[in-house]
Design a protein around this motif. Structure first.
Motif: not given
Length: 876
Positions: A526-555
């Protein structure tokens, strides 16, 4: 020959690529001629109700194996898709890039809960969804529903929830599932007597991957041992990292084993350790009801399994712990053991946006109270964070940093060493002794505190995804991040139920932590906190792999080509960019940022939603009145409350129902200052969500670039800029109207005065003429009259009788002497001269009573009056 059908790679059993099993191989159908009639047969065959879409060109990915059918041409009434007319079995001219797919409505769904895996049971009936009654609704039926929806197992079946549907329809059948059926459509059904099912409300089901729990010692289950939980049908041992005594108390209570005595660590156990962390307050009835954190949690080392020793029988009574007992400074107490006594006190953090940040509160003697900040430091905060399983203390806040609490102040002048197992065991003034007020309430921020936001210059539901961890905002990596993960993120941020990962944006400027990668959410999360993932790490990926998300909104948007629809799409983009950011925009966030209205026709009307424990939730309408609405409106800067709305008038929300039985006096500065049931404890459903209508327009302070001055926000209500302009224009129009009315009345008064003057003057003139004519008649009149003819040229002149000589007395005739006769002539002439002078105002002046004739020509010139024995009298 046994032929089967399924839908693959669609995220559920009722959507995906159409595949048929024959001769031991799964194959596909070519999309040539594929339409909605074909999709209807597939959906009905699978028990997935109505067909919503028939799709071609491998929308769910290219399949493999044979292509069994091509040019399918169903009428929509066939019982199986391979009974429809087609080219023939395995005859085609396609490849797998043309695989057909369908999207069905599904036969059953859960709505009104925390997500798609909990809520009211509804089944598809034609074009509508119909609720199922709780009459004879069984746990096996719930298990079939949870399995069909991919939601794990049923952990709760609720009933006696009032119906609040507008049309009052209820499904007219009872389901008699045994629990092993592949879907609800396949379960036996029994029509309700008379077409009406006996019920006390709607059936509600809660599904979870976390189900049963047990304590295992040497292969047997009892009231002490290693903690194991059934997760997605498999028993897994729980990791001891961040395992707390509050968690252990919930396990003991759930198993009917009394209370937890200790939580020894390091027991040898299975290699299959479940690393998710539970954050129980101690009051939950089941472990799966506690908040869970799996995001970024490191792998658990071998043998580091959680264990619990319970007191035994639930009826066993332990001695009450002494409130005055505090551990000596420097003691090495830890969470590995606890005193053999009953301590019902509980600890929590409030108003910090999650279970690991906020104002410190202790439950004792049935009242939640606070801790005074006198002497409050990082050592005291370390005890709190460790006791709650929230990692290390990052900050010990003072001066009611998270808002002022209420109730008693339990502790003051705390002096922890940092090693105590519970904060109330630290040296202090004594229980309930203090010299403070709530503006001195203490708080903490722990390293495990998490928050989520999107960063964008001009949009609120699209941007770079960031998570707050270890006291710092950092990016989230996008690998692999599937659609279900994006949907959970958008829902958690209040930006709709779906979205997409944008990989075409350029490289982000600046440097920051890239905290986490490998996020793999499930439908039950029900939330992102419940999702399994890799452990916390200061540099978990390269800069070009940072996530940009577009949500559909409420309409809901529909693809269309007309000009009005294009305007609607543009308007939606504007609305989406103006939506307030999800709380917290910073850590921590203010009370105002933790309150919002949704679903209304303005920013100052809608469903009341509050931010708590990292997610948005609603408020139940039990006890909801104008006093509570007034507090909400004032807190949001929306003026006075006009209406306290109940029964989900602005639509049912989703997520948790955070508050119930809220009771305000109406003058509180924040909804958090009002009395209410504990957070998350409610007997409501989302059809009971509370709302408000406020009088004003919300005052907003838009973010401004650094170095620029903020734009003044409009005042609410009539004191906004349009309202002030309307008042000024209205006043000017009113003044002009008053002046015009005054001038009209003045003009009419002058007209009346003029007419009155002219009438009075004319009447006076006529009275004067009357008087003169009467006087003339009295002078000229006699009993014997003789008429004289008027001269020619006097058309309208009447013959005027001229008096003769006065008659003589009877029997004698009296002669008038010449002197008297002359005197009479003189008197008559004198009188007539006087009349003439009055009637002739003189040369060059107009007589006011002459209404006709030219000047100097009155029309009756030279009228001669002749009489016997008298002189002729001439009227000028």
């Amino acid at each position: 020959m046994c032929v089967q059908i399924r839908l693959a790679d669609g995220g559920g059993r009722c959507s995906g690529r159409v595949e048929i099993l024959d001769q031991g191989s799964w194959g596909t159908i070519c999309d040539d001629g594929w339409d909605l009639e074909d999709a209807r047969v597939v959906c009905r065959q699978l028990g997935c109700a109505e067909a919503l879409s028939a799709m071609g060109s491998a929308p769910f990915g290219a399949g493999s194996g044979p292509i069994w059918l091509d040019e399918v041409s169903c009428r929509g009434e066939e019982s199986q898709v391979w009974r429809c007319p087609a080219w023939g079995w395995q005859q085609h001219n396609c490849d797998h890039r043309e695989d057909a797919g369908v999207v069905c409505s599904g036969f059953v769904r859960l709505v009104g809960g925390d997500g798609p895996c909990s809520g009211r049971v509804e089944v598809r009936s034609g074009e509508a969804w119909t609720p199922v009654s709780d009459g004879n609704f069984t746990l096996p039926t719930a298990q079939v529903i949870c399995a069909e929806l991919g939601c794990g197992k049923a952990v709760s079946v609720l009933g006696q929830v009032p119906f609040r549907e507008s049309d009052g329809r209820v499904w007219a059948e009872e389901f008699r599932c045994e629990g092993e059926e592949p879907n609800l459509w396949s379960c036996p059904r029994v029509p309700c007597p008379g077409g009406t099912c006996q019920h006390s409300g709607a059936a509600q089901v809660v599904c979870s991957v976390y189900t049963d729990v047990r304590l295992m010692t040497n292969g047997t289950s009892q009231c002490e041992g290693q903690v194991e939980m059934n997760i997605s049908g498999q028993w897994r041992a729980l990791c001891a990292s961040h395992w707390s005594l509050a968690n252990a108390n919930v396990v003991c209570r759930q198993l009917g084993c009394g209370v937890a005595i200790s939580t020894p660590n390091g027991a040898e156990g299975s290699d299959q350790l479940w690393k998710a962390r539970f954050h129980c307050s101690g009051t939950e009835s089941f472990l799966w009801k506690c908040p869970v954190t799996a995001l970024g949690v490191p792998d658990c080392s071998h043998g580091n399994t959680a264990s619990v020793i319970c007191s035994g029988n639930h009826s066993q009574v332990l001695p009450q712990c002494n409130d005055s007992v505090s551990e000596q400074a420097g003691s090495a107490a830890s969470e590995e053991s606890a005193p053999y006594c009953s301590d019902s006190r509980q600890l929590r953090l409030v108003d910090g946006g999650g279970p690991c940040a906020g104002r410190v509160e202790i439950l004792a003697q049935d009242s939640w109270g606070t801790i005074c900040d006198d002497g409050w430091d990082l050592d005291d905060a370390r005890v709190v964070c460790r006791q709650l399983g929230c990692g290390e203390a990052l900050n010990a806040t003072r001066s009611a940093h998270f808002g002022a609490g209420s109730g008693p102040i339990w502790l003051d002048d705390l002096n922890c060493t940092g090693n105590e197992s519970q904060v109330w065991r630290c040296p202090s003034r004594g229980w309930g002794r203090h010299d403070c007020r709530h503006k001195e309430d203490a708080g903490v921020i722990c390293s495990e505190f998490l928050a989520l936001r999107m960063v964008s210059e001009d949009q609120q539901c699209a941007g770079w995804l960031e998570v707050f961890y270890n006291g710092t905002w950092g990016s989230v990596c996008r690998s692999p991040m599937e659609d279900i993960t994006v949907s959970i993120i958008c829902r958690q941020l209040g930006c709709g139920d779906s979205g997409s990962l944008n990989t075409s944006v350029g490289l982000r400027e600046g440097s920051r932590p890239r905290w986490v990668d490998g996020i793999q959410c499930q439908k039950t999360d029900t939330s992102l906190w419940q999702c399994p993932s890799d452990p916390w790490k200061y540099s978990s990926c390269s800069p070009k792999e940072e996530a940009y998300i577009s949500c559909a909104g409420d309409l809901c948007l529909f693809l269309c080509l007309s000009q009005p629809c294009r305007k609607l799409l543009v308007r939606f983009d504007i609305l989406k960019s103006q939506r307030p950011k999800s709380c917290p925009t910073a850590a921590p966030c203010t009370d105002r940022e933790k309150l919002r209205l949704r679903g209304g026709d303005s920013e100052c009307s809608g469903r009341v939603e509050v931010w708590h424990s990292g997610s948005w939730g609603t408020v139940c309408d039990d006890s909801w009145s104008l006093a509570e609405a007034e507090v909400v409106c004032q807190q949001l800067g929306c003026g006075q409350a006009l209406e306290a709305v109940q029964a989900a008038t602005f639509g049912p929300g989703n997520g948790s129902i955070w508050l119930d039985e809220v009771r305000c006096g109406g003058r509180e500065s924040s909804l958090w200052d009002c009395a209410a049931e504990p957070w998350g404890q409610s007997d409501c459903k989302h059809e009971e969500d509370a709302g408000v209508r406020c009088s004003g327009v919300r005052k907003t302070l838009p973010p401004t670039p650094a170095g620029s001055r903020p734009v003044s926000s409009p005042l609410p209500g009539i004191f906004s800029l349009p309202g002030v302009l309307c008042l000024i224009l209205g006043s000017l129009l009113f003044l002009v109207l008053v002046i015009l009315v005054t001038q009209v009345f003045r003009w009419r008064a002058e007209r009346r005065a003029l007419f009155s003057y002219e009438d009075a003057l004319a009447e006076a003139m006529y009275e004067e003429l009357d008087h003169l004519v009467t006087q003339k008649e009295s002078l000229l009149g006699s009993p014997d009259q003789k008429t004289y003819a008027l001269g020619e040229g006097y058309d309208d002149a009447e013959e005027v009788p001229v008096p003769q000589a006065p008659p003589t007395s009877e029997g004698s005739e009296e002669e008038v002497p010449p002197e008297k006769e002359d005197g009479m002539k003189s008197e008559i002439g004198s009188s007539l001269n006087v009349f003439r002078e009055e009637a002739d105002p003189g040369e060059g002046e107009e007589s006011p009573w002459l209404l006709q004739g030219e000047k100097g020509d009155p029309g009756y010139d030279d009228v001669e009056l002749s009489a016997l024995g008298t002189s002729t009298v001439t009227f000028p």
